[in-house]
Design a protein around this motif. Structure first.
Motif, PDB file in Angstrom:
ATOM      1  N   ALA A   5      73.311  27.997  -2.252  1.00  0.00           N
ATOM      2  CA  ALA A   5      74.061  29.173  -1.807  1.00  0.00           C
ATOM      3  C   ALA A   5      73.238  29.990  -0.818  1.00  0.00           C
ATOM      4  O   ALA A   5      73.768  30.494   0.176  1.00  0.00           O
TER       5      ALA A   5
ATOM      6  N   THR B  89      84.778  28.412  -9.866  1.00  0.00           N
ATOM      7  CA  THR B  89      83.909  28.303  -8.682  1.00  0.00           C
ATOM      8  C   THR B  89      83.646  26.851  -8.294  1.00  0.00           C
ATOM      9  O   THR B  89      82.763  26.577  -7.496  1.00  0.00           O
ATOM     10  N   GLU B  96      79.837  26.571  -7.670  1.00  0.00           N
ATOM     11  CA  GLU B  96      78.839  27.626  -7.511  1.00  0.00           C
ATOM     12  C   GLU B  96      78.439  28.161  -8.881  1.00  0.00           C
ATOM     13  O   GLU B  96      79.257  28.269  -9.789  1.00  0.00           O
ATOM     14  N   CYS B 129      71.064  33.168 -10.054  1.00  0.00           N
ATOM     15  CA  CYS B 129      71.896  33.452  -8.880  1.00  0.00           C
ATOM     16  C   CYS B 129      72.701  34.752  -8.941  1.00  0.00           C
ATOM     17  O   CYS B 129      72.768  35.474  -7.950  1.00  0.00           O
TER      18      CYS B 129
END
Lengths: 119, 229
Positions: A5, B89, B96, B129
């Motif tokens: 990401a 996601t 993700e 994250c």
């Protein structure tokens, strides 16, 4: 997956500033307090830039050391363990001077020769 | 062809931050207080919500559930009869591991924002994250369960520094574990001095009243701010 990401975010930032020009070098600073693994970022950057104008661009990463400052007693230090307590006075409020960066500093792009000589 | 150096000096997450600000503006316009709820997988975020959201004293709650796949968490909240929207996601490269501002933005139209006082965004279970990606929240709460070990604050300092409240969950299991609660507090205090903490068990309900009160107070504060203009 974290770096996947993040590398996409770097690529999007670069693409915006490249304005259609092929990108050869990307200079990125990463603070030591960010949990980014440079090798992993490089790996994913190669993948996410495939078939784009950034393909094959060199991602140059500069690690910025973590530097902390105690607003109570003025102590400045570079921690090697994630602790945000002032080692000198213990009670002071600690601010981060550096180490939280995740910034595209500059890029190198290729441009067509433009004749600027007066006619 | 020649090479030109272009000065950029831009945070690589600026695009996400801009979208998060747009989300925040939408939330503010509707007077919604927004909580980003984060933790490792299995820390008990959903169970805490199941426990706490049963009686919110008139505060109208909505939940955005973030998961890589499926709608199991959203299903678990169905008995509350509140708006719950599931974000998956898993489009693209394996899914993700966090929610970002764009994913939240794409789900906003499914939520009746004008009829919600408190929106809880339950992030994807992950200690790395979600700390990097703001989604437009007012408050960040993280849940750390005692089965994860007491060293997590020093292993994931970014996450433990990114929140305003740390909830230590599953304390009913303490008699069965070698978990050193004082050591956890020591590590947490080093990484995030002064952060608010709660010690709860979603299973037995111990300590959850404090969280219920915290959430009600958050929503009430936003209402008062809106009334004051």
């Amino acid at each position: 997956m974290h770096e996947m990401a993040l590398s996409s975010a770097v690529a999007a930032t670069v693409e915006k500033h490249a304005k259609g020009r092929p990108v050869k070098v990307v200079n990125l600073t990463i603070g030591k307090l960010r949990q980014v693994v440079p090798d992993s970022l490089l790996f994913y950057f190669d993948i996410v830039t495939r078939d784009t104008l950034m393909q094959g661009a060199q991602l140059k990463i500069e690690i910025v050391p973590a530097r902390l400052h105690c607003t109570g007693c003025g102590e400045r230090w570079e921690p090697d363990f994630p602790t945000f307590r002032c080692p000198a006075c213990v009670t002071g409020v600690v601010e981060v001077l550096s180490g939280e960066e995740f910034q595209v500093e500059s890029i190198e792009v290729e441009e067509d020769e433009v004749c600027t000589a007066p006619k | 062809m020649h090479r030109t150096k272009v000065r950029v000096v831009e945070d690589a997450l600026d695009a996400n931050t801009t979208l998060a600000q747009a989300n925040r503006a939408d939330f503010d316009r509707s007077g919604v207080m927004v909580v980003n709820l984060m933790s490792a997988p299995g820390a008990g975020k959903t169970m805490l919500l199941q426990k706490v959201l049963t009686d919110m004293e008139g505060v109208r709650v909505g939940v955005l559930e973030g998961d890589v796949q499926g709608s199991l968490d959203a299903d678990r909240l169905s008995h509350l009869h509140i708006p719950v929207v599931q974000i998956q996601t898993d489009n693209g490269f394996g899914g993700e591991c966090h929610l970002d501002a764009n994913m939240v933005r794409s789900a906003l139209h499914e939520l009746p924002l004008d009829d919600i006082d408190l929106l809880i965004i339950e992030n994807v279970g992950n200690l790395v994250c979600p700390a990097e990606f703001k989604v437009g929240e007012d408050v960040r709460i993280m849940v750390a369960s005692v089965t994860e070990g007491e060293d997590k604050p020093v292993k994931y300092p970014l996450m433990f520094r990114a929140c305003e409240l740390v909830i230590c969950n599953k304390i009913d299991l303490l008699p069965h574990l070698d978990y050193d609660l004082e050591l956890f507090k020591h590590h947490l205090d080093g990484v995030h001095p002064g952060v608010e903490t709660m010690f709860v068990s979603a299973r037995t309900g111990e300590g959850t009243e404090q969280l219920r009160r915290y959430l009600i107070d958050l929503a009430t504060r936003r209402k008062a701010e809106a009334a004051a203009g």
